[in-house]
Design a protein around this motif. Structure first.
Motif, PDB file in Angstrom:
ATOM      1  N   ILE A  61       0.858  -1.177   0.000  1.00  0.00           N
ATOM      2  CA  ILE A  61       0.000   0.000   0.000  1.00  0.00           C
ATOM      3  C   ILE A  61       0.898   1.232   0.000  1.00  0.00           C
ATOM      4  CG2 ILE A  61      -1.774   1.287   1.240  1.00  0.00           C
ATOM      5  CD1 ILE A  61      -2.714  -1.311   2.489  1.00  0.00           C
ATOM      6  N   PRO A  62       0.881   2.022  -1.068  1.00  0.00           N
ATOM      7  CA  PRO A  62       1.745   3.207  -1.129  1.00  0.00           C
ATOM      8  C   PRO A  62       1.410   4.214  -0.037  1.00  0.00           C
ATOM      9  CG  PRO A  62       0.889   2.652  -3.303  1.00  0.00           C
ATOM     10  CD  PRO A  62       0.124   1.827  -2.310  1.00  0.00           C
ATOM     11  N   ALA A  63       2.345   5.080   0.269  1.00  0.00           N
ATOM     12  CA  ALA A  63       2.122   6.135   1.250  1.00  0.00           C
ATOM     13  C   ALA A  63       0.909   6.978   0.865  1.00  0.00           C
ATOM     14  CB  ALA A  63       3.356   7.022   1.354  1.00  0.00           C
ATOM     15  N   ASN A  64       0.182   7.406   1.869  1.00  0.00           N
ATOM     16  CA  ASN A  64      -0.955   8.324   1.710  1.00  0.00           C
ATOM     17  C   ASN A  64      -2.082   7.754   0.847  1.00  0.00           C
ATOM     18  OD1 ASN A  64       0.386  10.377   3.265  1.00  0.00           O
ATOM     19  ND2 ASN A  64       1.669  10.745   1.466  1.00  0.00           N
ATOM     20  N   PHE A  86     -16.384   5.328   7.398  1.00  0.00           N
ATOM     21  CA  PHE A  86     -15.181   6.045   7.800  1.00  0.00           C
ATOM     22  C   PHE A  86     -14.099   5.820   6.755  1.00  0.00           C
ATOM     23  CE2 PHE A  86     -15.143   1.908   9.915  1.00  0.00           C
ATOM     24  CZ  PHE A  86     -13.868   1.427   9.671  1.00  0.00           C
ATOM     25  N   THR A  87     -13.112   6.717   6.725  1.00  0.00           N
ATOM     26  CA  THR A  87     -12.035   6.658   5.749  1.00  0.00           C
ATOM     27  C   THR A  87     -10.704   6.476   6.473  1.00  0.00           C
ATOM     28  OG1 THR A  87     -13.232   8.100   4.228  1.00  0.00           O
ATOM     29  CG2 THR A  87     -10.870   7.879   3.868  1.00  0.00           C
ATOM     30  N   TRP A  88      -9.950   5.476   6.041  1.00  0.00           N
ATOM     31  CA  TRP A  88      -8.636   5.179   6.610  1.00  0.00           C
ATOM     32  C   TRP A  88      -7.554   5.661   5.659  1.00  0.00           C
ATOM     33  CZ3 TRP A  88      -4.990   1.742   4.459  1.00  0.00           C
ATOM     34  CH2 TRP A  88      -3.868   1.481   5.260  1.00  0.00           C
ATOM     35  N   SER A  89      -6.543   6.342   6.201  1.00  0.00           N
ATOM     36  CA  SER A  89      -5.380   6.766   5.419  1.00  0.00           C
ATOM     37  C   SER A  89      -4.167   5.993   5.894  1.00  0.00           C
ATOM     38  CB  SER A  89      -5.132   8.264   5.589  1.00  0.00           C
ATOM     39  OG  SER A  89      -3.944   8.649   4.918  1.00  0.00           O
ATOM     40  N   SER A  90      -3.352   5.541   4.948  1.00  0.00           N
ATOM     41  CA  SER A  90      -2.225   4.658   5.273  1.00  0.00           C
ATOM     42  C   SER A  90      -1.082   5.361   5.981  1.00  0.00           C
ATOM     43  CB  SER A  90      -1.702   3.996   3.997  1.00  0.00           C
ATOM     44  OG  SER A  90      -1.191   4.981   3.108  1.00  0.00           O
ATOM     45  N   GLY A  91      -0.994   6.692   5.823  1.00  0.00           N
ATOM     46  CA  GLY A  91       0.106   7.414   6.449  1.00  0.00           C
ATOM     47  C   GLY A  91       1.271   7.640   5.508  1.00  0.00           C
ATOM     48  N   PRO A  92       2.397   8.185   6.004  1.00  0.00           N
ATOM     49  CA  PRO A  92       3.487   8.640   5.142  1.00  0.00           C
ATOM     50  C   PRO A  92       4.412   7.547   4.618  1.00  0.00           C
ATOM     51  CG  PRO A  92       4.030   9.061   7.437  1.00  0.00           C
ATOM     52  CD  PRO A  92       2.618   8.544   7.420  1.00  0.00           C
ATOM     53  N   THR A 116      -4.164   6.565   9.932  1.00  0.00           N
ATOM     54  CA  THR A 116      -5.092   7.427  10.657  1.00  0.00           C
ATOM     55  C   THR A 116      -6.490   7.315  10.054  1.00  0.00           C
ATOM     56  OG1 THR A 116      -4.592   9.314   9.215  1.00  0.00           O
ATOM     57  CG2 THR A 116      -3.303   9.115  11.244  1.00  0.00           C
ATOM     58  N   ILE A 117      -7.481   7.735  10.821  1.00  0.00           N
ATOM     59  CA  ILE A 117      -8.844   7.860  10.321  1.00  0.00           C
ATOM     60  C   ILE A 117      -9.060   9.325   9.968  1.00  0.00           C
ATOM     61  CG2 ILE A 117     -11.288   7.596  10.834  1.00  0.00           C
ATOM     62  CD1 ILE A 117      -9.722   4.952  10.627  1.00  0.00           C
ATOM     63  N   THR A 118      -9.324   9.603   8.694  1.00  0.00           N
ATOM     64  CA  THR A 118      -9.409  10.985   8.230  1.00  0.00           C
ATOM     65  C   THR A 118     -10.842  11.495   8.141  1.00  0.00           C
ATOM     66  OG1 THR A 118      -9.333  10.234   5.928  1.00  0.00           O
ATOM     67  CG2 THR A 118      -7.235  10.844   6.964  1.00  0.00           C
ATOM     68  N   VAL A 119     -11.783  10.611   7.914  1.00  0.00           N
ATOM     69  CA  VAL A 119     -13.204  10.974   7.918  1.00  0.00           C
ATOM     70  C   VAL A 119     -13.908   9.949   8.793  1.00  0.00           C
ATOM     71  CG1 VAL A 119     -15.300  11.255   6.571  1.00  0.00           C
ATOM     72  CG2 VAL A 119     -13.105  11.968   5.603  1.00  0.00           C
TER      73      VAL A 119
END
Length: 200
Positions: A61-64, A86-92, A116-119
């Protein structure tokens, strides 16, 4: 493109329902971004307490990167307007194929083991007739590619027509009214209290 072939034994134990299943998986972990149904799979579901899920990625899974989750039913063309998402972001950082990611406390202070959870419009998981979908999309409930789903009743999915998901493979169907499904994974295992704690 690099492929790594792994043999994995998945042991499934539900203490309340007294069933035990042993399965052998031959997985091709491919270094690529998420693009296709089945690029991830749910491997844990807990509808007790604060509600938790876990999934494994079969591709890097690529960054962001983002994955959107929704527990409304699919109606053959779209999600309904009920329940949560909800929306999950993988991070940097890149997340390697084979990584297990837990998302805990969905019904309270939602928290992923990575990213992180962004939404957050999450509701929670029901012990009866509930499903959770994971997909790529442009916004909550706007799907471009379904990735995976899990449910504790076939009716929980709704109508999977046009979703690209298949019950028994990309859509995991648990026994009716399962509220706690624990799977052992080679790197770690669930503990009985903090169900998905320690997954990386």
């Amino acid at each position: 493109m690099i492929k790594v072939c792994l043999y994995l034994t998945r042991n499934i134990l539900n203490e309340n329902k007294n069933y035990y299943i042993n399965r052998l998986f031959y997985l091709f972990f491919t270094q690529a971004q998420l693009t296709t149904t089945g690029d991830i799979s749910f491997i844990g579901f807990n509808a007790d307490g604060n509600d938790d899920v876990a999934f494994v990625t079969f591709k890097d899974i690529p960054a962001n990167s983002t994955i959107i989750f929704c527990d409304s039913e699919w109606n053959s063309t779209s999600f309904g307007t009920d329940e949560g998402d909800f929306t999950w972001s993988s991070g940097p950082n890149l997340i390697p194929a084979g990584t297990v990611i837990a998302i805990t406390n969905i019904s309270t202070a939602i928290s992923p083991s990575i990213g992180t959870i962004t939404v957050n419009n999450a509701g929670g998981l029901s012990a009866t007739e509930d499903a959770l979908f994971a997909f790529l999309g442009t916004s909550p409930r706007t799907v471009t590619t379904m990735l995976a789903a899990i449910s504790n009743a076939s009716i929980g999915f709704g109508d999977l027509t046009n979703s690209g998901l298949t019950i028994g493979s990309t859509a995991v169907l648990l026994p009716e009214s399962t509220d706690n499904r624990k799977l052992q994974w080679p790197k770690n295992r669930f503990n009985n209290n903090g169900l998905f704690n320690g997954y990386k």
